[in-house]
Design an enzyme around this catalytic site. Sequence first.
Site, short mmCIF file in Angstrom:
data_model
loop_
_atom_site.label_atom_id
_atom_site.label_comp_id
_atom_site.label_asym_id
_atom_site.label_seq_id
_atom_site.Cartn_x
_atom_site.Cartn_y
_atom_site.Cartn_z
N LYS A 290 3.89 11.34 -26.48
CA LYS A 290 3.87 10.00 -27.05
C LYS A 290 4.98 9.17 -26.41
O LYS A 290 6.13 9.59 -26.35
CB LYS A 290 4.06 10.08 -28.57
CG LYS A 290 3.75 8.78 -29.30
CD LYS A 290 3.74 8.97 -30.81
CE LYS A 290 3.38 7.68 -31.52
NZ LYS A 290 3.34 7.84 -33.00
N GLU A 377 -4.06 11.84 -48.32
CA GLU A 377 -3.88 11.04 -49.53
C GLU A 377 -4.47 11.70 -50.77
O GLU A 377 -3.87 11.62 -51.86
CB GLU A 377 -4.50 9.65 -49.32
CG GLU A 377 -3.82 8.80 -48.27
CD GLU A 377 -4.34 9.04 -46.86
OE1 GLU A 377 -3.90 8.34 -45.94
OE2 GLU A 377 -5.22 9.92 -46.69
N ARG A 405 -8.34 5.85 -50.42
CA ARG A 405 -8.86 7.14 -49.97
C ARG A 405 -8.69 8.23 -51.04
O ARG A 405 -9.26 9.31 -50.92
CB ARG A 405 -8.15 7.58 -48.69
CG ARG A 405 -8.05 6.49 -47.63
CD ARG A 405 -7.51 7.01 -46.32
NE ARG A 405 -8.58 7.61 -45.53
CZ ARG A 405 -8.38 8.28 -44.41
NH1 ARG A 405 -7.15 8.50 -43.98
NH2 ARG A 405 -9.41 8.78 -43.73
#
Length: 629
Positions: A290, A377, A405
């Site tokens: 990244k 979640e 969610r």
Amino acid sequence: MNPSPLLDMIDTPQDLRRLEKKQLPQVAAELREFLLDSVGKTGGHFASNLGAVELTVALHYVYDTPEDHLVWDVGHQSYPHKILTGRKNQMHTMRQYGGLAGFPKRSESEYDAFGVGHSSTSIGAALGMAVADKQLGNNRRSVAIIGDGAMTAGQAFEALNCAGDMDVDLLVILNDNEMSISPNVGALPKYLASNVVRDMHGLLSTIKAQSSKVLDKLPGAMELAQKVENKIKTLAGEAEHAKQSLSLFENFGFRYTGPVDGHNVENLVDVLKDLRGRKGPQLLHVITKKGNGYKFAENDPVKYHAVAKLPSEVPAPEVKPAAAKPTYTQVFGQWLCDQAEADERLIAITPAMREGSGLVEFEQQFPDRYFDVGIAEQHAVTFAGGLACEGIKPVVAIYSTFLQRAYDQLVHDVALQNLPVLFAIDRAGIVGADGPTHAGLYDLSFLRCVPNMIIAAPSDENECRLLLSTCYQANSPSAVRYPRGTGTGATVSDGLETVEIGKGIIRREGEKIAVIAFGSMVAPSLTVADKLNATVADMRFVKPIDEELIVRLARSHDYLVTAEENAEQGGAGSAVLEVLAKHGICKPVLLLGVEDKVTEHGDPKKLLDDLGLSAEAIEKRIAGWIKAV
């Protein structure tokens, strides 16, 4: 000298495919420089895009897009994809009003196969496309590109479980950079980071790739090779759990390839060409870094996940900035630390949003009481319910859009059992550049119908702290929803005072017009009230709502106006109408909220004005409405 001679020749992936494979490293280098320049000027998601440059080039080189489907998980790594698919000259509009969206968007380009913004949806969507193409007799290919952070979510494994048992051509690319926004947590990332697993799978993949053409021509050789492969796996994992880890994805019915270097574009092309011709579910494990190619982002990928503007390579002289107003997120973070100091039962939970939800300081001060459960979640909410059953006081720090969610868990695992879980709901309302996938415009509507819930909406920073303390002390499920960014600049108490639940307060006394305002709409309502000589009520609570105050205002004023930064349907204004109907009161009422449409991305002030929720727009709407009625 032209810094991007090859990139300038590419308007679509068809142009890219006309190049020779040996030219692709230069294309990737030029693309990375273009990305550095464009995002450096506009801001936006950054480190994740730098890490996906070579993979994006290879995918569009090998696959026949847009006929073939590339489904990007979350989508914050899709900027290189946008540059290569006809939007290079629009990159200066990224995440601006009327410009390019920060995530793939079907209405924006035929190359955006699926609209995304939330995590872990790519495998299910790509599987659906693959099945549809099979049903329709289309010879297309579907590819899901998912990060190792998103792979920790249950929805990803639900899709893997389904796809692995189907006769369908699907490629899942696991883009493994050991990060989501924050460093990944949980058992799966530890498995993926295992040197033994990576090294042995790499060895197996090399053996398969280099020998398959020869072995196909030798009688009995493939059976022998399979035995050798099985022997290597056995040697690599003498312990039972190690053997299971080596075959994790194979046990799901996927043929595993990798790991491969995600920054070697020529090798990626070779691997992808081979995989495109294979039948059945395939999984390619790609290792990337990244922030690759930009030293600041490589060294601190969390900080550079998204940027407003890139710093200079040469640090500028330090200038002491003026004292800034605290954001609502910072107010929450400070309250959480103070409340934890006062109550050792408090535990904080986040679904992979440590920085965004303001939990960095809490983790540092109370590491044993901080739980990042990953991009999960649903689990976060049920986990909180289990904690509450045993006398713990859980605080779930979550964005409004991500709470959607976990709605079933909120209802079934918390509210129906009347468990004292506090939901600290950040990013309520318009969120600006992140657009409709991240807008928190529905929480009041979907929370208001849930039994036992207390819902509070603070009007400024100090109210935020007051209502957090109040709801934390309540012995029932509760939610405090607050917007992104700063508030009015109110002085914030350092205490843990509470207010009476279900009671609002009059902020301004006026005549004829009463504005019943909720949360962030109190401040613009006060501005309008000064011009219209209107009364303004700061309701504080959406549920239980202050019926007595609403009835009193209705009986003492000619016109009622409700104002909320939430969908009009089923929101706080609807709650006011229900109270009036209950008491048999018939008065003109103007509901001010977000109408029934998908909002745009862009500057929040511009968006609020377009939605009729800025102070200027509210004044015009009220004046025009009174004339009309």
